[in-house]
Design a protein around this motif. Sequence first.
Motif, PDB file in Angstrom:
ATOM      1  N   HIS A  79       1.864   2.088  -3.265  1.00  0.00           N
ATOM      2  CA  HIS A  79       0.692   2.305  -4.114  1.00  0.00           C
ATOM      3  C   HIS A  79       0.510   1.169  -5.121  1.00  0.00           C
ATOM      4  O   HIS A  79      -0.013   1.376  -6.216  1.00  0.00           O
ATOM      5  CB  HIS A  79       0.778   3.665  -4.815  1.00  0.00           C
ATOM      6  CG  HIS A  79       0.245   4.771  -3.935  1.00  0.00           C
ATOM      7  ND1 HIS A  79      -0.666   5.697  -4.363  1.00  0.00           N
ATOM      8  CD2 HIS A  79       0.494   5.077  -2.644  1.00  0.00           C
ATOM      9  CE1 HIS A  79      -0.950   6.533  -3.371  1.00  0.00           C
ATOM     10  NE2 HIS A  79      -0.253   6.176  -2.318  1.00  0.00           N
ATOM     11  N   GLN A  80       0.916  -0.020  -4.736  1.00  0.00           N
ATOM     12  CA  GLN A  80       0.658  -1.217  -5.524  1.00  0.00           C
ATOM     13  C   GLN A  80      -0.579  -1.887  -4.912  1.00  0.00           C
ATOM     14  O   GLN A  80      -0.502  -2.891  -4.206  1.00  0.00           O
ATOM     15  CB  GLN A  80       1.879  -2.136  -5.505  1.00  0.00           C
ATOM     16  CG  GLN A  80       3.107  -1.504  -6.142  1.00  0.00           C
ATOM     17  CD  GLN A  80       4.346  -2.376  -6.022  1.00  0.00           C
ATOM     18  OE1 GLN A  80       4.310  -3.485  -5.491  1.00  0.00           O
ATOM     19  NE2 GLN A  80       5.461  -1.880  -6.525  1.00  0.00           N
ATOM     20  N   PHE A  81      -1.741  -1.284  -5.199  1.00  0.00           N
ATOM     21  CA  PHE A  81      -2.955  -1.659  -4.484  1.00  0.00           C
ATOM     22  C   PHE A  81      -3.449  -3.053  -4.837  1.00  0.00           C
ATOM     23  O   PHE A  81      -4.033  -3.738  -3.993  1.00  0.00           O
ATOM     24  CB  PHE A  81      -4.046  -0.618  -4.754  1.00  0.00           C
ATOM     25  CG  PHE A  81      -3.741   0.730  -4.166  1.00  0.00           C
ATOM     26  CD1 PHE A  81      -3.506   0.877  -2.816  1.00  0.00           C
ATOM     27  CD2 PHE A  81      -3.672   1.852  -4.964  1.00  0.00           C
ATOM     28  CE1 PHE A  81      -3.222   2.111  -2.262  1.00  0.00           C
ATOM     29  CE2 PHE A  81      -3.385   3.095  -4.435  1.00  0.00           C
ATOM     30  CZ  PHE A  81      -3.153   3.226  -3.078  1.00  0.00           C
ATOM     31  N   SER A 110       0.791   9.719 -11.367  1.00  0.00           N
ATOM     32  CA  SER A 110       1.557  10.749 -10.676  1.00  0.00           C
ATOM     33  C   SER A 110       2.587  11.385 -11.594  1.00  0.00           C
ATOM     34  O   SER A 110       2.836  12.591 -11.526  1.00  0.00           O
ATOM     35  CB  SER A 110       2.262  10.152  -9.451  1.00  0.00           C
ATOM     36  OG  SER A 110       1.317   9.684  -8.506  1.00  0.00           O
ATOM     37  N   ASP A 136       4.317   4.554 -11.324  1.00  0.00           N
ATOM     38  CA  ASP A 136       3.112   5.347 -11.068  1.00  0.00           C
ATOM     39  C   ASP A 136       2.928   6.349 -12.207  1.00  0.00           C
ATOM     40  O   ASP A 136       3.406   7.484 -12.150  1.00  0.00           O
ATOM     41  CB  ASP A 136       3.239   6.070  -9.721  1.00  0.00           C
ATOM     42  CG  ASP A 136       1.923   6.687  -9.267  1.00  0.00           C
ATOM     43  OD1 ASP A 136       1.056   6.918 -10.122  1.00  0.00           O
ATOM     44  OD2 ASP A 136       1.779   6.954  -8.057  1.00  0.00           O
ATOM     45  N   LYS A 139      -7.590   4.524   0.614  1.00  0.00           N
ATOM     46  CA  LYS A 139      -6.662   5.127  -0.342  1.00  0.00           C
ATOM     47  C   LYS A 139      -7.129   4.912  -1.774  1.00  0.00           C
ATOM     48  O   LYS A 139      -6.846   5.722  -2.654  1.00  0.00           O
ATOM     49  CB  LYS A 139      -5.263   4.526  -0.167  1.00  0.00           C
ATOM     50  CG  LYS A 139      -4.622   4.774   1.183  1.00  0.00           C
ATOM     51  CD  LYS A 139      -4.288   6.228   1.400  1.00  0.00           C
ATOM     52  CE  LYS A 139      -3.611   6.463   2.738  1.00  0.00           C
ATOM     53  NZ  LYS A 139      -3.401   7.906   3.010  1.00  0.00           N
ATOM     54  N   ARG A 161       0.827  -1.201   0.000  1.00  0.00           N
ATOM     55  CA  ARG A 161       0.000   0.000   0.000  1.00  0.00           C
ATOM     56  C   ARG A 161       0.865   1.256   0.000  1.00  0.00           C
ATOM     57  O   ARG A 161       0.568   2.232  -0.677  1.00  0.00           O
ATOM     58  CB  ARG A 161      -0.916  -0.036   1.219  1.00  0.00           C
ATOM     59  CG  ARG A 161      -1.918   1.118   1.289  1.00  0.00           C
ATOM     60  CD  ARG A 161      -1.605   2.049   2.427  1.00  0.00           C
ATOM     61  NE  ARG A 161      -1.629   1.355   3.712  1.00  0.00           N
ATOM     62  CZ  ARG A 161      -1.097   1.884   4.812  1.00  0.00           C
ATOM     63  NH1 ARG A 161      -0.517   3.068   4.769  1.00  0.00           N
ATOM     64  NH2 ARG A 161      -1.125   1.218   5.938  1.00  0.00           N
ATOM     65  N   ARG A 162       1.960   1.232   0.756  1.00  0.00           N
ATOM     66  CA  ARG A 162       2.875   2.376   0.751  1.00  0.00           C
ATOM     67  C   ARG A 162       3.443   2.639  -0.644  1.00  0.00           C
ATOM     68  O   ARG A 162       3.680   3.781  -1.017  1.00  0.00           O
ATOM     69  CB  ARG A 162       4.041   2.123   1.719  1.00  0.00           C
ATOM     70  CG  ARG A 162       3.740   2.513   3.145  1.00  0.00           C
ATOM     71  CD  ARG A 162       5.016   2.453   3.951  1.00  0.00           C
ATOM     72  NE  ARG A 162       4.740   2.568   5.367  1.00  0.00           N
ATOM     73  CZ  ARG A 162       5.625   2.315   6.310  1.00  0.00           C
ATOM     74  NH1 ARG A 162       6.839   1.930   5.988  1.00  0.00           N
ATOM     75  NH2 ARG A 162       5.301   2.452   7.578  1.00  0.00           N
ATOM     76  N   TRP A 169       7.877   6.446  -2.453  1.00  0.00           N
ATOM     77  CA  TRP A 169       6.657   7.096  -2.930  1.00  0.00           C
ATOM     78  C   TRP A 169       6.420   8.389  -2.149  1.00  0.00           C
ATOM     79  O   TRP A 169       6.100   9.419  -2.731  1.00  0.00           O
ATOM     80  CB  TRP A 169       5.459   6.155  -2.794  1.00  0.00           C
ATOM     81  CG  TRP A 169       4.294   6.597  -3.630  1.00  0.00           C
ATOM     82  CD1 TRP A 169       4.045   6.265  -4.936  1.00  0.00           C
ATOM     83  CD2 TRP A 169       3.232   7.465  -3.224  1.00  0.00           C
ATOM     84  NE1 TRP A 169       2.897   6.877  -5.374  1.00  0.00           N
ATOM     85  CE2 TRP A 169       2.369   7.625  -4.348  1.00  0.00           C
ATOM     86  CE3 TRP A 169       2.918   8.119  -2.056  1.00  0.00           C
ATOM     87  CZ2 TRP A 169       1.225   8.405  -4.312  1.00  0.00           C
ATOM     88  CZ3 TRP A 169       1.766   8.908  -2.016  1.00  0.00           C
ATOM     89  CH2 TRP A 169       0.935   9.043  -3.133  1.00  0.00           C
TER      90      TRP A 169
END
Length: 850
Positions: free
Chosen positions: A568-570, A805, A802, A606, A565-566, A756
């Motif tokens: 952002h690999q959800f 972003s 990402d 998130k 999650r940190r 990230w």
Amino acid sequence: MWDRERTQAIGGRRMRRRLMILAAPLPLFAVSYMAFAQTPNDGNSHPALRLFTILGPLVLLMIFAAWSVLSEWRSSEVIVPSMLPPAPPTVGRSIQLSKLREYLVSLRRDSRPRLVQIVGEPGLGKTTLAVDAARSVTSHYAGGVLFATVGAAHLRDSSRDAVTKAILKDFIQALQRGGTAVPNTLEGCIERFRALTSKSRRGVLVLLDNVPNAAAVKNLLPSGPASGVIVTSRKAVSLPDWHVIPVAALSPEDSLTLLVSIIGEQRLQPTSGADPNADADAAREIVKRCGGSPLAIRLAGAALVARPHWSLARAAEGMETVRMKPRNKASGVFDFSFALLTEQEQNALVALGLLEERVFEPWMLATLLGLPNDEEAVAWRLSDRLATVGLLETIMNDATGATEYRILEQVHEYARLRARDPSSPFATRADVAKERLKQARRARGTRDLREIREILTGQVYPALEKGYLTRSQNYALDALTLARETIARAEAEVDRTAGGAGSTSARNRLEAAQKGERLALAALAEVRTELGGVDDALALCKQARGAAFPEADVRALRCMGKLYRRKHQFADAQKVLAEAAEVADSIDERSELARVYRETAIMLGKMGHTAEALKIVDEGLSLDLPAEVARRLRPSLLWAKALVIADGSPSRHEDADAEQILAEALEIARELGQRLWAAWIELLLARVLRQADRLEQSRMTADRAMELFGQMRHRYGVAWCRLEAGRSYRTADRLSDAILRLEEARQSLSTCDDRWMEACAAFELGEVLIRSGQESDNDASRLSAAVRELRLADALFEQLGDSASRERVTQALKQANRALADRRTQTSTAGSPPIVDAAGFWHSNLAGTH
């Protein structure tokens, strides 16, 4: 470690070689052109001759180009290692240094390398002199510089061959091309090392420190006359053709120069109303008692630097109180450093003199001091303190990853003398302390899974909740060490009892120890995750996983979900958290299921699934748990619920709900002494207040959170607080303050492993710099700084994959470049001087106005 200056020198040689290769065909072109020009174009000249005069040089050019490419490819594989350790500059050794340099660069007429020994008593600075000499002659050894401490290796392993092989493997890996296998046998290592160092044009300099005898060094010598060897030893090593340079104690003048270089000349200046010569006389007395030993002088200087408000006269008075009887030079050189320790630290150092070996773990010190089991943290603190003043070295156990300490050899001898002194507290009870340590080692060897679990549940996790992060990590490492020691014994027992009556019992003990190892790895991963680790924590999680150990597996999966999650690999986070929930449910681990629900709710928040996230966190709050367990979990679950609300699209009403939830969570956390959760709750409250436009309250709350994180030495948490403060200042249009806080946040995050968040901090800093630059009439310094920060953010987001972003960063970069181009156009039109890109703009200009 690689030497940058030597790499640049080799690069210069490559460039000269490349230019020579490319320039070689030019004379052929000239000759061919002259031949072509003088060939009559009357139809009688042979067509092949004309074709040759045209195509011949082109073919030759292609050959030379291929040669250049091949040469460059081969040269790109050149390895130039520089394994020298950091060392302070030498003082009072100019004559010896000059002799060393002269000998090491001299020409040899035979086939042997240059061999030189530096001989002297311990603590006289032999290693510092050797390293300084090696650095000064590296340009004469194009093959690189190798370093190994032979004596320290012998302390760990009594087998000379094993030590030699380990050192040779390090040397071979440093010298040969990447991907090439290293021999596994000692004979193979010796042969490979000699082959690598036998190239006459690329000599290698080898520095072997603390060599005990000739047998320890004979197989570590390089081949070829272009190589060199520096050996440090207490006594001259009896090998032929060695050049010996003795080292003696420093003179009183050089000793004083060394001390002043450490503490600064201002410490010798008289204070008002004091004897003008008192501190200078004290400094001379201190170096006199140090006996000309650079090590003792450096330790004394470090102790004085740690006490900047002490006068030298006051510090020197303490030496008389710690003199040993009978007095002797060997015992007196460290008296000053010993006198500046607290009584508890002095007892700890003397206790270490009872150890036969120099490497120890804090539990050994705790046992020698007679501390209860629940006060082992005192031994950790004492060990850290002794390491801070230079009496111990901190090392890492490669087998277990646990922190250990090593007493300096001369300090160990001093501690032994202290332990035998009649005034020592161990003079009459040394045997009792040693017997206590012997029994503790025996008991430690019989610990089972239950005791390892007690360390985790009774020490690691409680220390983590209370914010004692270093202590928690050390406890986890201790549990891991115990588990691996038990595994080694159990494996040996399984081999010994194979097929016998005790084989089943041995296998059960092995399985229990392996389970303990997985649990310890999962606990260590959780601590590293809390400290901001990502990649290293993920590696620990993967080691802890295993279907045969579901209790450790569920903890590892939960940590992996948090780490994904940190990043952002959800999708990955969702997958592992779902698996964690299944495992926790299958083994009826309700408290762990609540923690999994907490992480799942944060992840869904998130991702924008607010309603689903709130539902899951409410399920975690309503789980059927024992009252005490439910109360301990409640602050973190309430924090997660407030975070989901803050991550959604909050209205004023929802902000009020989040604030109320956090108030309850903070109250419970404070009651339970959960200092770590209290800090995270305060930080989230600062964000909620900012979103409600209560900016002053938000900054005050962020400062309280930062104070808590600072007390815990929680660098990652402090970085988050700085980021939140920067966002608050940005919202309030206080751009100079925002720039300072965001820059601090980005720098702090760069020392953690959360790329990230580092990228986010760089992006936000870039946006604020653009706005600030535009409001300051397109200030080029701020706009250029914005471009740098945005490029950093773009590179980090690219590494993380990402793309969304990156698109936002690209738009901001376009805006910054347009503003910068407008500014340059204005400057060019006005005829102003060229714009200078001030790299440290906000440090030099804004720091003074903050």
